[in-house]
Scaffold this motif. Structure first.
Motif, PDB file in Angstrom:
ATOM      1  N   ILE A  91       0.859  -1.177   0.000  1.00 44.82           N
ATOM      2  CA  ILE A  91       0.000   0.000   0.000  1.00 44.82           C
ATOM      3  C   ILE A  91       0.898   1.231   0.000  1.00 44.82           C
ATOM      4  N   GLY A  92       0.505   2.247  -0.740  1.00 41.12           N
ATOM      5  CA  GLY A  92       1.303   3.460  -0.826  1.00 41.12           C
ATOM      6  C   GLY A  92       0.413   4.670  -1.068  1.00 41.12           C
ATOM      7  N   VAL A  93       1.041   5.854  -1.030  1.00 43.96           N
ATOM      8  CA  VAL A  93       0.338   7.105  -1.262  1.00 43.96           C
ATOM      9  C   VAL A  93       1.048   7.827  -2.390  1.00 43.96           C
ATOM     10  N   ALA A  98      -3.464  10.109  -3.061  1.00 38.26           N
ATOM     11  CA  ALA A  98      -4.375   8.985  -3.294  1.00 38.26           C
ATOM     12  C   ALA A  98      -3.690   7.699  -2.837  1.00 38.26           C
ATOM     13  N   VAL A  99      -4.455   6.821  -2.217  1.00 40.09           N
ATOM     14  CA  VAL A  99      -3.922   5.556  -1.722  1.00 40.09           C
ATOM     15  C   VAL A  99      -3.998   4.520  -2.844  1.00 40.09           C
ATOM     16  N   VAL A 100      -2.897   3.771  -3.024  1.00 36.44           N
ATOM     17  CA  VAL A 100      -2.805   2.730  -4.049  1.00 36.44           C
ATOM     18  C   VAL A 100      -2.429   1.433  -3.336  1.00 36.44           C
ATOM     19  N   ALA A 101      -3.062   0.321  -3.732  1.00 34.91           N
ATOM     20  CA  ALA A 101      -2.768  -0.968  -3.101  1.00 34.91           C
ATOM     21  C   ALA A 101      -2.715  -2.078  -4.143  1.00 34.91           C
ATOM     22  N   VAL A 111      -4.663  -3.938  -8.961  1.00 40.05           N
ATOM     23  CA  VAL A 111      -4.131  -2.752  -8.297  1.00 40.05           C
ATOM     24  C   VAL A 111      -5.300  -1.785  -8.211  1.00 40.05           C
ATOM     25  N   ILE A 112      -5.566  -1.287  -6.992  1.00 35.88           N
ATOM     26  CA  ILE A 112      -6.692  -0.378  -6.803  1.00 35.88           C
ATOM     27  C   ILE A 112      -6.198   0.949  -6.236  1.00 35.88           C
ATOM     28  N   VAL A 141       3.041   4.345 -11.459  1.00 34.58           N
ATOM     29  CA  VAL A 141       2.850   3.302 -10.458  1.00 34.58           C
ATOM     30  C   VAL A 141       3.665   2.112 -10.933  1.00 34.58           C
ATOM     31  N   TRP A 142       4.633   1.702 -10.140  1.00 42.02           N
ATOM     32  CA  TRP A 142       5.455   0.533 -10.447  1.00 42.02           C
ATOM     33  C   TRP A 142       4.947  -0.624  -9.621  1.00 42.02           C
TER      34      TRP A 142
END
Length: 193
Positions: A91-93, A98-101, A111-112, A141-142
């Protein structure tokens, strides 16, 4: 199991199977046991100081992403969002807060992104398996797993690696744009476009 540092409020979060431990700037420890029984697989704090946790309940085999801000927990049950039997491994910002997981499971490879109050899926290349690692760099986004992918382009791109299935478990992006990939099969791989 997981760590996150909140630079805004000068505190560190530690995820354990017994709950989430908050370590204040004065080295006070506070146990938040609302997550007891969940394995905190991933954690991050956003630019507003909110804590986000990707957790998994091993006995029910259900996962959620939880947000903790100003003493209030908000949970997003992944199976109710159409992602059954999945693990939120990373999980990252991003730069826009915006939060990406990444979500990986028996039938889920996604990936959301949480933006504007809702979760949306980011398109992955066809036949992708095991997205596990996450690295954020500007608008890119990697994602790592059985391969390295660059998302957020018009078309997602799979990067040719020096080996088949490196088993990417972690990604760190440095200030020069180098991607440091921790792998199961080939140790540390450094990638630069």
């Amino acid at each position: 199991m997981s760590l996150a540092h909140d630079t805004l409020n000068k505190r560190t979060w530690v995820g354990t199977p017994k709950g989430i431990v908050e370590i204040s700037a004065q080295n006070q420890l506070i146990l938040h046991d609302e997550t007891e029984g969940e394995l905190p697989l991933s954690m991050v704090t956003d630019k507003n100081g909110a804590l986000w946790i990707g957790g998994h309940e091993p006995f029910s085999f259900r996962s959620k992403i939880k947000k903790f801000q100003s003493g209030v927990w908000t949970a997003y049950q992944l199976d109710l969002m159409g992602y059954p039997s999945t693990f939120p491994y990373a999980i990252g910002v991003d730069k826009d807060n915006a939060v990406v997981a990444t979500l990986t499971g028996t039938a889920v490879h996604s990936v959301i992104k949480f933006s504007g109050g809702k979760w949306n899926e980011i398109a992955l290349p066809a036949k992708v398996f095991g997205p596990r690692a996450l690295g954020l760099e500007g608008d890119k986004v990697w994602v790592g797993g059985t391969e390295l992918m660059r998302l957020n382009d018009i078309q997602p791109v799979v990067i040719n690696m020096p080996t088949d299935n490196p088993g990417i478990l972690s990604i760190a992006v440095d200030r020069q744009g180098y991607k440091w990939l921790g792998t199961t099969q080939h140790g540390l791989i450094i990638y630069h476009e």
